[in-house]
Design a protein around this motif. Structure first.
Motif, mmCIF file in Angstrom:
data_model
loop_
_atom_site.group_PDB
_atom_site.id
_atom_site.type_symbol
_atom_site.label_atom_id
_atom_site.label_comp_id
_atom_site.label_asym_id
_atom_site.label_seq_id
_atom_site.Cartn_x
_atom_site.Cartn_y
_atom_site.Cartn_z
ATOM 1 N N HIS A 1 -18.891 4.723 -3.317
ATOM 2 C CA HIS A 1 -17.454 4.684 -3.060
ATOM 3 C C HIS A 1 -16.916 3.255 -3.167
ATOM 4 O O HIS A 1 -15.801 3.039 -3.653
ATOM 5 N N SER A 2 -17.682 2.284 -2.706
ATOM 6 C CA SER A 2 -17.194 0.901 -2.668
ATOM 7 C C SER A 2 -16.979 0.334 -4.065
ATOM 8 O O SER A 2 -15.971 -0.344 -4.321
ATOM 9 N N LEU A 3 -17.911 0.602 -4.983
ATOM 10 C CA LEU A 3 -17.768 0.092 -6.352
ATOM 11 C C LEU A 3 -16.595 0.761 -7.058
ATOM 12 O O LEU A 3 -15.793 0.101 -7.726
ATOM 13 N N TRP A 4 -16.471 2.066 -6.905
ATOM 14 C CA TRP A 4 -15.351 2.804 -7.489
ATOM 15 C C TRP A 4 -14.033 2.349 -6.875
ATOM 16 O O TRP A 4 -13.014 2.243 -7.561
ATOM 17 N N ALA A 5 -14.031 2.025 -5.586
ATOM 18 C CA ALA A 5 -12.822 1.519 -4.928
ATOM 19 C C ALA A 5 -12.388 0.189 -5.541
ATOM 20 O O ALA A 5 -11.192 -0.037 -5.768
ATOM 21 N N ASN A 6 -13.350 -0.694 -5.829
ATOM 22 C CA ASN A 6 -13.021 -1.988 -6.448
ATOM 23 C C ASN A 6 -12.413 -1.801 -7.834
ATOM 24 O O ASN A 6 -11.468 -2.504 -8.214
ATOM 25 N N VAL A 7 -12.967 -0.848 -8.588
ATOM 26 C CA VAL A 7 -12.422 -0.552 -9.923
ATOM 27 C C VAL A 7 -10.993 -0.027 -9.800
ATOM 28 O O VAL A 7 -10.109 -0.392 -10.584
ATOM 29 N N GLN A 8 -10.773 0.824 -8.799
ATOM 30 C CA GLN A 8 -9.432 1.380 -8.600
ATOM 31 C C GLN A 8 -8.422 0.289 -8.229
ATOM 32 O O GLN A 8 -7.281 0.307 -8.710
ATOM 33 N N TRP A 9 -8.829 -0.669 -7.383
ATOM 34 C CA TRP A 9 -7.931 -1.780 -7.056
ATOM 35 C C TRP A 9 -7.550 -2.549 -8.314
ATOM 36 O O TRP A 9 -6.394 -2.962 -8.480
ATOM 37 N N LEU A 10 -8.516 -2.740 -9.199
ATOM 38 C CA LEU A 10 -8.255 -3.452 -10.455
ATOM 39 C C LEU A 10 -7.259 -2.678 -11.319
ATOM 40 O O LEU A 10 -6.315 -3.256 -11.879
ATOM 41 N N ILE B 1 -4.109 5.655 -2.747
ATOM 42 C CA ILE B 1 -3.219 4.637 -3.320
ATOM 43 C C ILE B 1 -3.279 4.701 -4.838
ATOM 44 O O ILE B 1 -2.244 4.668 -5.524
ATOM 45 N N PHE B 2 -4.493 4.815 -5.363
ATOM 46 C CA PHE B 2 -4.676 4.896 -6.820
ATOM 47 C C PHE B 2 -3.923 6.097 -7.391
ATOM 48 O O PHE B 2 -3.193 5.973 -8.388
ATOM 49 N N PHE B 3 -4.101 7.246 -6.758
ATOM 50 C CA PHE B 3 -3.430 8.445 -7.250
ATOM 51 C C PHE B 3 -1.915 8.309 -7.164
ATOM 52 O O PHE B 3 -1.196 8.589 -8.129
ATOM 53 N N MET B 4 -1.430 7.869 -5.999
ATOM 54 C CA MET B 4 0.007 7.801 -5.784
ATOM 55 C C MET B 4 0.678 6.739 -6.656
ATOM 56 O O MET B 4 1.852 6.878 -7.013
ATOM 57 N N PHE B 5 -0.049 5.677 -6.999
ATOM 58 C CA PHE B 5 0.581 4.630 -7.820
ATOM 59 C C PHE B 5 0.254 4.795 -9.303
ATOM 60 O O PHE B 5 1.161 4.929 -10.122
ATOM 61 N N VAL B 6 -1.024 4.799 -9.648
ATOM 62 C CA VAL B 6 -1.412 4.807 -11.059
ATOM 63 C C VAL B 6 -1.097 6.136 -11.730
ATOM 64 O O VAL B 6 -0.460 6.170 -12.792
ATOM 65 N N ARG C 1 -5.941 8.872 8.046
ATOM 66 C CA ARG C 1 -5.937 9.399 9.421
ATOM 67 C C ARG C 1 -6.359 10.864 9.451
ATOM 68 O O ARG C 1 -7.032 11.311 10.389
ATOM 69 N N ALA C 2 -5.972 11.612 8.424
ATOM 70 C CA ALA C 2 -6.264 13.046 8.404
ATOM 71 C C ALA C 2 -7.685 13.345 7.938
ATOM 72 O O ALA C 2 -8.220 14.417 8.259
ATOM 73 N N THR C 3 -8.298 12.414 7.198
ATOM 74 C CA THR C 3 -9.632 12.672 6.650
ATOM 75 C C THR C 3 -10.621 11.579 7.063
ATOM 76 O O THR C 3 -11.204 11.635 8.123
ATOM 77 N N ASN C 4 -10.768 10.557 6.203
ATOM 78 C CA ASN C 4 -11.694 9.466 6.503
ATOM 79 C C ASN C 4 -11.287 8.216 5.728
ATOM 80 O O ASN C 4 -10.373 8.254 4.891
ATOM 81 N N SER C 5 -11.956 7.115 6.005
ATOM 82 C CA SER C 5 -11.580 5.825 5.411
ATOM 83 C C SER C 5 -11.790 5.785 3.901
ATOM 84 O O SER C 5 -11.141 5.007 3.200
ATOM 85 N N TYR C 6 -12.709 6.627 3.388
ATOM 86 C CA TYR C 6 -12.978 6.643 1.948
ATOM 87 C C TYR C 6 -11.771 7.139 1.144
ATOM 88 O O TYR C 6 -11.671 6.900 -0.060
ATOM 89 N N THR D 1 1.405 6.864 2.290
ATOM 90 C CA THR D 1 0.708 8.130 2.048
ATOM 91 C C THR D 1 -0.788 7.977 2.295
ATOM 92 O O THR D 1 -1.425 8.839 2.911
ATOM 93 N N ALA D 2 -1.352 6.851 1.824
ATOM 94 C CA ALA D 2 -2.788 6.594 2.006
ATOM 95 C C ALA D 2 -3.141 6.450 3.487
ATOM 96 O O ALA D 2 -4.213 6.884 3.921
ATOM 97 N N TYR D 3 -2.257 5.847 4.236
ATOM 98 C CA TYR D 3 -2.484 5.687 5.673
ATOM 99 C C TYR D 3 -2.606 7.048 6.358
ATOM 100 O O TYR D 3 -3.530 7.289 7.147
ATOM 101 N N TYR D 4 -1.682 7.957 6.043
ATOM 102 C CA TYR D 4 -1.720 9.288 6.648
ATOM 103 C C TYR D 4 -2.906 10.109 6.133
ATOM 104 O O TYR D 4 -3.500 10.892 6.892
#
Length: 201
Positions: free
Chosen positions: A84-93, A151-156, A140-145, A134-137
């Motif tokens: 998840h962490s590596l994919w998260a970094n790619v998504q931030w990019l 954010i990636f889905f809602m923006f990109v 809260r509803a699921t998990n930190s992953y 949206t990512a914050y909620y």
């Protein structure tokens, strides 16, 4: 997710898209609609209302196509990157690239000579704030992953879906399409986990 849940999910997203586009479109086109009513051309007014609902439904379907494409991409990417962490970094990019492109290409398309690029920051900033909320909620509803993927889905993904409207000269139309896609996408990402909870024996 069984067929019954999927049909309900599809129908509710379709309704959200139609209603958001209708009310936002009604607000921006009220002058034309009221003019038709004052002239007594009620058929013309009804046609305008019908067209707004149809376009809302169309953008809702576009939103759902983007959502399921994203879910596929997410699973493939997790398999490729292995964590998840590596994919998260790619998504931030990718998010950073999407922010730059959204600002730069709209500025390139519409800016007049000598006009500052600052005004073109409005849409990306608003969309990014909505994505973060949206990512914050979702977190809260699921998990930190779920935070970065949301954010990636809602923006990109929203930006990609929005391309059909982002380069329209009518800014009100850009906003109506954007609001519709954002509402549909936010509903889908915040509802998905409720539909995929395994049944208790």
């Amino acid at each position: 997710m069984n067929v019954q849940k999927w049909v309900s999910f599809f129908t509710k997203t379709l309704l959200i898209g139609a209603l958001v586009y209708f009310f936002a479109g009604l607000f921006t086109q009220w002058h034309h609609l009221s003019e038709s009513i004052h002239k007594g051309t009620y058929l013309g007014a009804l046609i305008q209302v019908f067209v707004l609902m149809v376009f809302g439904g169309m953008f809702s379907v576009l939103s759902q196509m983007g959502f399921f494409a994203y879910l596929t991409l997410h699973r493939i990417a997790l398999g490729m990157f292995g964590s998840h962490s590596l994919w998260a970094n790619v998504q931030w990019l990718l998010i950073a690239f999407a922010v730059f492109d959204l600002v730069y290409f709209r500025h390139l398309a519409f800016a007049k000579n000598g006009e500052s690029i600052v005004s073109d920051l409005l849409l990306p900033v608003i969309l990014l704030v909505i994505a973060l909320v949206t990512a914050y909620y979702k977190k809260r509803a699921t998990n930190s992953y779920a935070f970065v993927p949301t954010i990636f889905f809602m923006f990109v993904i929203t930006t990609i879906e929005w391309l059909v409207g982002l380069f329209q000269k009518d800014f009100s139309l850009v906003c109506v399409i954007g609001l519709t896609l954002i509402a549909c996408n936010a509903y889908q990402i915040l509802t998905l986990h409720k539909l995929t909870v395994p049944r208790e024996n």
